[in-house]
Design a protein around this motif. Sequence first.
Motif, mmCIF file in Angstrom:
data_model
loop_
_atom_site.group_PDB
_atom_site.id
_atom_site.type_symbol
_atom_site.label_atom_id
_atom_site.label_comp_id
_atom_site.label_asym_id
_atom_site.label_seq_id
_atom_site.Cartn_x
_atom_site.Cartn_y
_atom_site.Cartn_z
ATOM 1 N N GLU A 468 0.685 -1.150 0.003
ATOM 2 C CA GLU A 468 -0.266 0.080 0.069
ATOM 3 C C GLU A 468 0.818 1.206 -0.046
ATOM 4 N N LYS A 472 4.145 0.098 4.545
ATOM 5 C CA LYS A 472 3.001 -0.843 4.559
ATOM 6 C C LYS A 472 3.212 -2.077 3.326
ATOM 7 N N THR A 498 6.672 1.549 -4.007
ATOM 8 C CA THR A 498 5.737 0.308 -3.868
ATOM 9 C C THR A 498 4.640 0.518 -5.130
ATOM 10 N N PRO A 500 0.533 -1.465 -6.001
ATOM 11 C CA PRO A 500 -0.454 -2.409 -5.622
ATOM 12 C C PRO A 500 -0.378 -3.769 -5.903
#
Length: 728
Positions: A468, A472, A498, A500
Motif C-alpha cells: 500500500e 506498508k 511500492t 499495488p
Amino acid sequence: MTLELTGTSRRGFIQASASAAGLLLAFQIAPKAGAAEAGVKPLNAYVRVAPDGMVTIMAKNPEIGQGVKTSLPMLIAEELDVPWENVRIEQADSDPKLYGRQFAGGSMATPLHWEELRRVGAVARAMLIEAAALAWNCPAGECSTDRGMVIHASTKRRASYGSLAGQCAGVAVPDARSVAVKDPKDYRIIGKATPQYDTARIVTGQPLFGIDVRRPGMLYATYEKAPVFGAKVASADVAAAKAVKGVKDAFVVEGGENLSGLLPGVAVVGDSWWAARKGRDKLAVKWAAHPTSAQSSAGFAKRAGELSAGAPQKVIRKDGDADQALKGAAKTVKAAYAYPFLAHVAMEPMNCTAEFGKDGKLEIWAPTQNPESGRQLVAQTLGLKPDDITIHMTRCGGGFGRRLSNDYMVEAAWIARAAKAPVKLVWTREDDIKHDFYRPAGFHFLEAGLDAQGNVVAWKNHFVTFGEAPDKPASSAGMGPNEFPGRFVKDCQVGVSTMPLGVPTGPLRAPGSNALAFVHQSMIDELAHAAGQDPVAFQLKLLGDQKLVGEGPSAFNAERMRGVLKAVAEMSGWGKTKLPARTGMGVACYFSHLGYFAEVVRARVDAAGKVKPEKVWVAVDVGHQIVNPSGAMNQVQGAAIDGLSHALFQKVTIENGAVAQNNFYDYPVLRMADAPPVEVKFLKTAYPPTGLGEPALPPALPALCNAIFAATGVRIRELPVDARLLRT
C-alpha cells in the motif's frame, strides 16, 4: 539472567505430581478442567518417567522436516541425564495455554528453547535426586546421577529414575534459575549426531503426516477456487458433480475477501478423494470479474521501470551524500536486478482433516507450522469459541513458510460442518502452485562508486516492491535499512517505492533474505571485478576491521562474517585451483536469522548454456553449540540445494491476475542427479546457539550467479538463470 517461560504472568516453572504411572514434569499454568488421570494435575507435561525407567518427552513445536522433534527433546534429555535409548518422544497437540507459542518458522527453535528446555531437564533431575535423598536420609548434595540412575557414592546406593518417580509428589520444586546445568564438556547427547526420531517410521511408510489421517466415517473433499485470487463464483454445475459415482455432495461456498482466509469456491465431497476429484471436473465453474485480473508480471516489471526513473517514494537510509560521492567516484557501476514470485512446493500438498463432535466442538488434524493462528482463523470464520477447537499437529511433509498460513484448515472445517461428517480435504499439486502465498517479486535499481584504490565510496539502491505504501509493504515484500553494505559505506542511500498487488504473498524459507542476498552480493561481486580485485579480498576489505556494527537485534558482527569468509575460502581452495574452460567459482556471504554464512559454488556452463553446479562449500557460524550435528548438516545442505533450485529454475508468472504455472513440469526443482555435493564446516564461536534451517539458503544464489560470471563473463541480474544468455 531473566528466565521467562511459556504461560501467563511470571509463568511458574516446573511442577510435579505422582501417579501410578510415575513422574509427570510440567510447566504449571492455569488449571484446566477434566484431568484425565487420577492424581495427575492439569499440567503442561514435558516429561513422564515410567516405573520401568522409560522417559517420554513431549515435542512442543511442529515438525516440518527441520528436526525439532528430535533436537528439542535432546536438550531436555541431556540435562535429565537419561540414556537417549530410553527416551520416547510424543508430538504435543496445539495448546497455547500450556505451551505458549508453538510454531515452526524463522529458525527460532534453538534460540528460543536452548536455555528453557535444558532447565526443564535440569529441574527434573534435581527432583529425582531430592526424592532419593529423602528416601536415603542423606543430603541431596551428596547424590549424583548417571544414565537414569541416582547414586550415593559413599554408601554405593543406586536407584533408577523409574523407582523414584512415584516418590516425587512430596518433593519441593526448585527454582529453575537456581539449578545447575551441565558443562558442555560433559554432554552425552547434545552435540552428538542423532538420527531423526521418526526416520524408521517414514521409510517404512507408517502414518505420520496430515495426508495419512483417517477417521471413522470420513469423507474426502476437493475445493475449487478462482484462478484470479478472491474472485467469486458466478455459476457452477453442482448437479453434474453430484451425479458422479461416489460424490456425496457439492456446494458453493460464498467465502470472503481476506486472501489469507476462506475464499469463494466450490466444494465437492465424496466417499473417496478420486470421486471428489472427478466430480470437481464436472463443475464447469464460471467466475465473476475481479480487479486483480488486470495485473501481470509483465505489467509489474514495466511499472517498476517507470517508478525507478523518479525519486523513491520513501528514503529508508541516508548516510552522507551518495549522489555527490558518485559524481566524484573514479569508477561507477550501474545495474538493475530482478527476481520473480516463487511458490513453496512442499512435497506434501496442503491438506487437513476436520471433524465436529455431537457437542459442536471441532477437532482438526493438520500439518501446520502455526497452529494457533489456524485456530483463531477457524474460530472467527465459523463463529466458534477458540477453546472449542482442538488442533492435533501432524508431521508436515515440508513447509518452507507455506504452512504458516492456514487457509486449507479453514476450508476443511467449513466443508466438514456443511457435510455433517468428518472430512479430509486434499489439494492437488495444481492447487498448491496456483493458490500459494508467494515469495514476492522485486526490482532493485543500483548504482555504486569506487575510488582510485577500488574502495566502495558510494552506494545507492532504489527498491521497487509491492504494498500500500513503503511503510506498508505486502507480506515479506519489505526491506530494512541495514542491508549490507549499509553502515559500511560512508555515502549510502536506500529508497523504496511500492505498487499495488492482488496476489497473496508470504514468507518463504529465509524470507526477504532469499532474494536480497542475490541482489546485494551479486552487486558487490560486480564491484570487485570492476575494481580488478579478488572477490574474497574485496569483501574482507569492505567489512573492515570493525567487530560489531550497530546495536540490538540489527547489530552486525563483522568479525564473525570475516571468520566464515576466510573459512570458506580455505575450504574451497579459493584462488589456488586452475579451472577448466567455462567453469568458475563464485563466493557470497550473508547474515540472516542470527546466522553468519559464507558459501562458494563451483559451476560449469556447457555450450548450450546449461549450468551444472559441481560443488558447494559452506562455512557456518551459529554460535558455540550444534545440538544435533547430523540434523544440522542436513539442514545446511538442503538449504543450499534449495537456493540453487531457486536460482536455476523457479519462477511464478502472473498473467491476467492468475498464476500461469501448473505443476513440476513448468515449475521444476533441482533433481537428485543434478544436486552437487555440499561440504559444510561449523565454526564454534563464543555466542549463543541459533537456528540454521534458513540462513544457509540466501548465499547460495549469488554464489552460483557469481560462479556463472567467472565461467562465462555473463552477469546474471535476473532470476531464474536464462540459459539462452549463456550459449556459446
